[in-house]
Scaffold this motif. Structure first.
Motif, PDB file in Angstrom:
ATOM      1  N   ILE A   1      10.260  -3.177  15.259  1.00  0.00           N
ATOM      2  CA  ILE A   1      11.251  -3.783  14.659  1.00  0.00           C
ATOM      3  C   ILE A   1      10.888  -4.986  13.734  1.00  0.00           C
ATOM      4  N   TYR A   2       9.242  -5.607  14.190  1.00  0.00           N
ATOM      5  CA  TYR A   2       8.824  -6.843  13.360  1.00  0.00           C
ATOM      6  C   TYR A   2       8.077  -6.485  11.781  1.00  0.00           C
ATOM      7  N   VAL A   3       8.018  -5.245  11.672  1.00  0.00           N
ATOM      8  CA  VAL A   3       7.511  -4.457  10.470  1.00  0.00           C
ATOM      9  C   VAL A   3       8.778  -4.317  10.460  1.00  0.00           C
ATOM     10  N   LEU A   4       9.692  -3.726  10.221  1.00  0.00           N
ATOM     11  CA  LEU A   4      10.945  -4.300   9.353  1.00  0.00           C
ATOM     12  C   LEU A   4      11.078  -5.129   9.331  1.00  0.00           C
ATOM     13  N   VAL A   5      11.682  -5.983   9.677  1.00  0.00           N
ATOM     14  CA  VAL A   5      11.511  -7.368   9.219  1.00  0.00           C
ATOM     15  C   VAL A   5      10.914  -8.093   8.254  1.00  0.00           C
ATOM     16  N   ALA A   6       9.636  -8.054   8.030  1.00  0.00           N
ATOM     17  CA  ALA A   6       8.264  -8.599   7.625  1.00  0.00           C
ATOM     18  C   ALA A   6       8.738  -7.613   5.940  1.00  0.00           C
ATOM     19  N   VAL A   7       9.026  -6.602   5.870  1.00  0.00           N
ATOM     20  CA  VAL A   7       9.026  -5.788   5.176  1.00  0.00           C
ATOM     21  C   VAL A   7      10.692  -5.745   4.515  1.00  0.00           C
ATOM     22  N   GLY A   8      11.570  -5.423   5.365  1.00  0.00           N
ATOM     23  CA  GLY A   8      12.681  -5.439   4.662  1.00  0.00           C
ATOM     24  C   GLY A   8      13.261  -6.637   4.227  1.00  0.00           C
ATOM     25  N   GLN A   9      13.714  -7.871   5.137  1.00  0.00           N
ATOM     26  CA  GLN A   9      14.192  -8.722   5.161  1.00  0.00           C
ATOM     27  C   GLN A   9      13.167  -9.604   4.121  1.00  0.00           C
TER      28      GLN A   9
ATOM     29  N   PRO B   1       9.030   3.328   2.400  1.00  0.00           N
ATOM     30  CA  PRO B   1       8.079   3.959   3.049  1.00  0.00           C
ATOM     31  C   PRO B   1       7.642   3.466   4.928  1.00  0.00           C
ATOM     32  N   ALA B   2       8.230   2.695   4.360  1.00  0.00           N
ATOM     33  CA  ALA B   2       7.034   1.242   5.315  1.00  0.00           C
ATOM     34  C   ALA B   2       8.651   0.819   6.044  1.00  0.00           C
TER      35      ALA B   2
ATOM     36  N   ARG C   1       0.977  -1.794   0.129  1.00  0.00           N
ATOM     37  CA  ARG C   1       0.157   0.211  -0.111  1.00  0.00           C
ATOM     38  C   ARG C   1       0.779   1.976  -0.142  1.00  0.00           C
ATOM     39  N   VAL C   2       1.466   1.253   1.173  1.00  0.00           N
ATOM     40  CA  VAL C   2       2.423   2.373   0.907  1.00  0.00           C
ATOM     41  C   VAL C   2       4.056   2.552   0.223  1.00  0.00           C
TER      42      VAL C   2
END
Length: 462
Positions: free
Chosen positions: A357-365, A321-322, A316-317
């Protein structure tokens, strides 16, 4: 003989279907198994220490060899997966892990168990590298971000399941049966995964057009179910160069390798340098064990919530950005965390910190790092980044302990804040957004990298 199977165009124009969801579940269960093994392994060494079967030094050896196996496994998975195929790499890693799990169940002493643990790490360490890279090569661009982010939900669910297994199996049957369960799960998954097709994108880069055509037709029949599929552009990709792993360390790919590694290093530092240490920090600050574990349980619920939030925002974003927002929110929560003294405020801010932190895990990793690299070296690129992250996870333990002894939990949280802000700047500076774009449109500028006459951006509504 045709020169292309039009793999990218044919896969990217497909609607999201049962085929994609089945593939997600089969791949996701492998990540579940990785986290299940890591969590149950940590509980087992605690039991062995209490039973006198191990010592603190031997437990440290067990942990060190686990991370060593995970690190080597990640690197080898990237090399094997890019050279011999994603499917083959997937099968090899499960055989190694399954056999080693059964061997661990009959280990005669802690030295043997630690050595076998290295082999288990070698096998299961391949999961994250192959999983994210392979799934992304099948999923249409408009859905790719949320599907890749969803894989992290499988991993997080393993922590809860692993705790239930530890709670019942270890007291009633003994710790050896936990390894037996892991071995049975691995062999079961190995059998199920035999039905997974090879990536048509990878087959096309290897010139195996006929094989790619067979796989594509099978996927199309599964998705169409007798109906009509959208048309696709007949674009002929340029020949794909067969590059060595050295391409990851030369411009312009080097920047992507550095940013991808920074994401994984920051994740490893945040999880293994902060979240895993929370019970110890609370106890050292004078709280009793029950209160420490209660607070930690509440705070770590932010893990699955953050993963689901990553699923919601990835497409979505956008990825950049996420990732940047998650880093900034983590930093802000870290600064607030150092100022609060109320128990409920501490748990609330800690929950938000773990969630971000886990938003970073889901989107980044999950989504962003595999998308930074071309198909011909995607797994090697992801493997190098994952290796950096795992080395950081293993190496940060002594650094975190030193920070805690010097400045307490405030200094530890402050170091995580600094790491998150540096990562936010790096992702902002690279200026690469992958949302809604075909993987081929994200190729990184290697001379001779596959390109097409036209580029298309698809949305989930098409």
């Amino acid at each position: 003989m045709q020169s292309t199977a039009y793999a990218a165009s044919r896969l990217d124009r497909l609607p999201l279907s049962g085929f994609h969801w089945r593939l997600l579940c089969v791949i996701g269960f492998g990540l579940f198994l990785e986290f299940f093994d890591l969590y149950t392994g940590g509980a087992i060494v605690g039991v062995l220490l209490k039973q006198g079967w191990s010592t603190l030094q031997l437990n440290a050896l067990f942990g060190t060899l686990t991370f060593a196996g995970l690190t080597v496994g990640a690197m080898m998975a990237g090399i094997i997966g890019d050279r011999y195929g994603r499917r083959l790499a997937y099968q090899i890693n499960l055989v190694v892990f399954g056999i080693a799990s059964f061997a661990a169940a009959v280990a005669p002493d802690m030295y043997w168990l630690s050595a076998i643990r290295f082999m288990m790490g070698l096998g299961i360490g391949a999961e994250a590298v192959i999983s994210y890279g392979m799934l992304g090569e099948f999923v249409p661009p408009g859905f790719r971000g949320r599907m890749l982010a969803f894989l992290s939900v499988f991993g997080n669910s393993a922590v809860f399941v692993g705790s239930l297994v530890n709670l019942w199996v270890i007291p009633h049957l003994g710790w050896r049966y936990v390894f037996v369960i892991a071995g049975i799960l691995a062999i079961t998954l190995w059998i199920v995964r035999r039905s997974i097709p090879e990536s048509p994108r990878w087959l096309e880069t290897k010139g195996r057009i006929d094989e790619a055509e067979v796989v594509l037709q099978r996927i199309e029949r599964s998705v169409a179910r007798g109906g009509e599929l959208p048309s696709y552009a007949h674009e002929v990709p340029a020949p794909t160069p067969q590059v060595s792993i050295g391409v990851l360390f030369t411009p312009p790919i080097l920047v992507r390798t550095l940013v991808g590694s920074a994401i994984l290093v920051c994740i490893g530092f945040s999880i293994y340098g902060l979240i895993n240490w929370l019970p110890t920090f609370f106890i050292q600050q004078g709280f009793d064990i029950v209160k420490s574990l209660t607070w930690t349980t509440v705070i770590t619920l932010g893990g699955p919530v953050g993963s689901l939030l990553g699923v919601a925002v990835s497409d979505r974003v956008g990825r950049r950005p996420a990732i940047i927002a998650s880093c900034v929110v983590t930093a802000v929560c870290g600064l607030i965390y150092q100022q609060v003294d109320s128990a409920f405020a501490l748990m609330g801010v800690g929950f938000l910190l773990v969630c971000s932190i886990y938003v970073l895990v889901a989107v980044g990793q999950g989504a962003y790092v595999p998308e930074l690299f071309s198909t011909s070296y995607r797994l090697r690129g992801t493997g190098v980044c994952m290796t950096a992250g795992r080395l950081a996870s293993a190496g940060c333990q002594f650094f975190i302990l030193w920070l805690f002894t010097k400045g307490g939990v405030l200094m530890v949280v402050g170091s995580v804040v600094a790491a998150q802000l540096l990562l936010a700047f790096a992702v902002w500076a690279i200026r690469i957004e992958t949302r809604g774009k075909r993987l081929e449109d994200l190729d990184s500028g290697v001379p001779g990298a596959p390109t097409t006459e036209r580029s298309h951006s698809y949305s989930s509504g098409q």
